[in-house]
Design a protein around this motif. Structure first.
Motif, PDB file in Angstrom:
ATOM      1  N   GLY A   1       8.779  86.053 -10.399  1.00  6.51           N
ATOM      2  CA  GLY A   1      10.178  85.668 -10.558  1.00  6.51           C
ATOM      3  C   GLY A   1      10.666  86.064 -11.928  1.00  6.51           C
ATOM      4  N   LYS A   2      11.954  85.968 -12.139  1.00  2.00           N
ATOM      5  CA  LYS A   2      12.568  86.378 -13.396  1.00  2.00           C
ATOM      6  C   LYS A   2      12.599  85.210 -14.370  1.00  2.00           C
ATOM      7  CE  LYS A   2      16.838  88.268 -15.362  1.00  2.00           C
ATOM      8  NZ  LYS A   2      18.229  88.691 -15.068  1.00  2.00           N
ATOM      9  N   PRO A   3      11.993  85.348 -15.546  1.00  2.03           N
ATOM     10  CA  PRO A   3      12.093  84.286 -16.539  1.00  2.03           C
ATOM     11  C   PRO A   3      13.490  84.255 -17.146  1.00  2.03           C
ATOM     12  CG  PRO A   3      10.911  86.147 -17.456  1.00  2.03           C
ATOM     13  CD  PRO A   3      11.173  86.472 -16.018  1.00  2.03           C
ATOM     14  N   VAL A   4      13.974  83.056 -17.458  1.00  6.19           N
ATOM     15  CA  VAL A   4      15.296  82.931 -18.069  1.00  6.19           C
ATOM     16  C   VAL A   4      15.205  82.328 -19.465  1.00  6.19           C
ATOM     17  CG1 VAL A   4      16.511  82.783 -15.878  1.00  6.19           C
ATOM     18  CG2 VAL A   4      15.663  80.691 -16.938  1.00  6.19           C
TER      19      VAL A   4
ATOM     20  N   TYR B   1      15.873  75.910  -5.387  1.00  4.15           N
ATOM     21  CA  TYR B   1      15.406  75.123  -6.522  1.00  4.15           C
ATOM     22  C   TYR B   1      15.735  75.836  -7.834  1.00  4.15           C
ATOM     23  CZ  TYR B   1      11.950  73.324  -9.876  1.00  4.15           C
ATOM     24  OH  TYR B   1      11.331  72.828 -10.995  1.00  4.15           O
ATOM     25  N   ARG B   2      15.417  77.112  -7.915  1.00  2.00           N
ATOM     26  CA  ARG B   2      15.692  77.873  -9.138  1.00  2.00           C
ATOM     27  C   ARG B   2      17.192  78.035  -9.345  1.00  2.00           C
ATOM     28  NH1 ARG B   2      12.995  82.376 -11.979  1.00  2.00           N
ATOM     29  NH2 ARG B   2      13.458  80.886 -13.628  1.00  2.00           N
ATOM     30  N   GLN B   3      17.955  78.193  -8.273  1.00  2.00           N
ATOM     31  CA  GLN B   3      19.400  78.311  -8.390  1.00  2.00           C
ATOM     32  C   GLN B   3      19.993  77.039  -8.983  1.00  2.00           C
ATOM     33  OE1 GLN B   3      21.655  78.626  -4.671  1.00  2.00           O
ATOM     34  NE2 GLN B   3      22.923  80.227  -5.608  1.00  2.00           N
TER      35      GLN B   3
ATOM     36  N   PRO C   1      14.941  67.360  -2.159  1.00  2.00           N
ATOM     37  CA  PRO C   1      13.516  67.439  -1.803  1.00  2.00           C
ATOM     38  C   PRO C   1      13.321  68.316  -0.570  1.00  2.00           C
ATOM     39  CG  PRO C   1      14.111  65.176  -2.343  1.00  2.00           C
ATOM     40  CD  PRO C   1      15.400  65.965  -2.307  1.00  2.00           C
ATOM     41  N   GLY C   2      12.351  69.203  -0.650  1.00  2.00           N
ATOM     42  CA  GLY C   2      12.091  70.114   0.457  1.00  2.00           C
ATOM     43  C   GLY C   2      12.879  71.405   0.390  1.00  2.00           C
ATOM     44  N   ALA C   3      13.736  71.556  -0.632  1.00  2.00           N
ATOM     45  CA  ALA C   3      14.490  72.809  -0.761  1.00  2.00           C
ATOM     46  C   ALA C   3      13.539  73.967  -1.025  1.00  2.00           C
ATOM     47  CB  ALA C   3      15.497  72.695  -1.904  1.00  2.00           C
ATOM     48  N   ASP C   4      13.933  75.157  -0.567  1.00  2.00           N
ATOM     49  CA  ASP C   4      13.064  76.297  -0.818  1.00  2.00           C
ATOM     50  C   ASP C   4      13.132  76.671  -2.305  1.00  2.00           C
ATOM     51  OD1 ASP C   4      15.275  78.013  -1.330  1.00  2.00           O
ATOM     52  OD2 ASP C   4      15.410  78.573   0.768  1.00  2.00           O
ATOM     53  N   PHE C   5      12.205  77.518  -2.707  1.00  2.00           N
ATOM     54  CA  PHE C   5      12.048  77.831  -4.124  1.00  2.00           C
ATOM     55  C   PHE C   5      13.301  78.461  -4.714  1.00  2.00           C
ATOM     56  CE2 PHE C   5      10.668  80.963  -7.358  1.00  2.00           C
ATOM     57  CZ  PHE C   5      10.220  80.073  -8.318  1.00  2.00           C
TER      58      PHE C   5
END
Length: 362
Positions: free
Chosen positions: A260-263, A81-83, A74-78
């Protein structure tokens, strides 16, 4: 093709992936004796597991592997989060399922997935190998398509296809249903997806709606939905990148909200690489608006709360495109994620507002 060794023999099969994932390089066979800890370790190391046991046990194993994937705190940067989400997808994508001819899964207690697979992979079905995680997504998408999603603004159901974003967030639909129409002769719906906004405009009395999308899956999906709603004589579906030819007094666009890049295909409704669609819509809007017309940009400010875009950036983009803001309607999200304090992006989601920007030529 995907290759593996089984009982000392070299084997291969067609690799199947609707998401365009590459076949794993290392593959071993696995069955009901495989433990979740061992499966998770092997998957993290890049070794895929071709399942030969009970199908329902494979589902349970996949769930157990998912519980072992470390989520973003919680609170991680975006970006973290995506990683974390990307790593989870790679790990869970290592549990593989065989397909016999005609989309049959040759495992004990396997469901009949022929209809769900045919909708995505097509009727031609040679033996193949694919990801269990993707197959479960196809089964879920098939149920969404069969049952549909009830849209209060339409008083009817919309039936999304696999890879086409489902209209489960009602606030953006309600904004289009409530904003004052500048004209009822003609409207363009850019990036129509399921066709839900085109249908809303037609139900509101717009006599002709031209809905575009560059994805053939969306074109097919929107066409089926407007026909089912009895609106095919008022809504024209066109495969096009952004705008159709000509001008209109109303042009509506609900682009992906996050740069951002869609996966995956579904990510394309959420992530917009370098803001391509948003920039393309704004830069081309003035040339396609009739004098006195309006462009409705429906956009969440989640990217602003995540530090991916600023409000000043957005307003500057309006200015560069020769547009002015004629008005704005706002709505809070109607889903439950803003209340989940364990969500890594809770603070941003709790502050999110979706806006309908009424844009006019300067």
């Amino acid at each position: 093709m995907i290759h593996w060794t089984e009982a000392g023999q070299e084997r291969s099969a067609v690799w199947r992936s609707a998401l365009g994932a590459p076949p794993p390089r290392r593959v071993i066979t696995a069955d009901d004796r495989m433990t979740a800890d061992a499966a998770y370790r092997l998957a993290c190391e890049g070794t895929a597991l071709l399942w030969q046991g009970d199908f329902q046990n494979a589902r349970q194993l996949l769930a157990a592997m998912g519980r072992r994937c470390k989520p973003a705190a919680p609170g991680a940067d975006f970006h973290r989060y995506r990683q974390a989400r990307s790593q989870r997808a790679r790990t869970l994508g290592m549990l593989l399922i065989p397909f016999a001819e005609d989309h049959v899964v040759p495992l004990r207690r396997a469901p009949d997935v022929r209809a769900a697979c045919a909708e995505v992979y097509g009727p031609e079905a040679p033996p193949a190998v694919g990801q269990l995680r993707e197959l479960l997504g196809l089964i879920g998408a098939h149920e969404w398509r069969r049952k549909g999603v009830y849209v209060p603004a339409l008083g009817a159901r919309i039936h999304p296809h696999h890879g086409v974003f489902s209209p489960i967030r009602g606030e953006y639909i309600d904004l289009v249903a409530q904003a004052p129409l500048p004209d009822d002769r003609l409207a363009f719906d850019i990036g129509t997806g399921t066709g839900v906004l085109a249908a809303v405009l037609a139900r509101r009395g717009v006599r002709h709606v031209v809905a575009t999308d560059m994805d053939q899956r969306a074109v097919d999906c929107a066409g089926e939905n407007v026909a089912r709603l009895g609106l095919a004589d008022r809504v024209e579906i066109v495969r096009a990148d952004l705008f159709p030819p000509g001008e209109a007094p109303l042009i509506v666009c609900n682009p992906p909200w996050l740069p951002g890049k869609p996966v995956s295909p579904l990510d394309q409704a959420v992530y917009d690489p370098e803001g391509r669609m948003l920039r393309g819509f704004l830069d081309g809007l003035a040339a396609h608006l009739e004098p006195g017309g309006e462009g409705w940009l429906i956009l969440s400010d989640l990217a602003e709360h995540l530090g991916l875009r600023t409000r000043a950036d957005l307003l500057a983009a309006f200015e560069r495109a020769g547009l002015r803001v004629a008005g704005r309607l706002d709505a809070r999200p109607q889903h439950n994620r803003p209340q989940d304090e364990q969500d890594a992006l809770h603070a941003a989601r709790a502050a999110e507002v979706t806006s309908l920007w009424r844009l006019a030529r300067r």
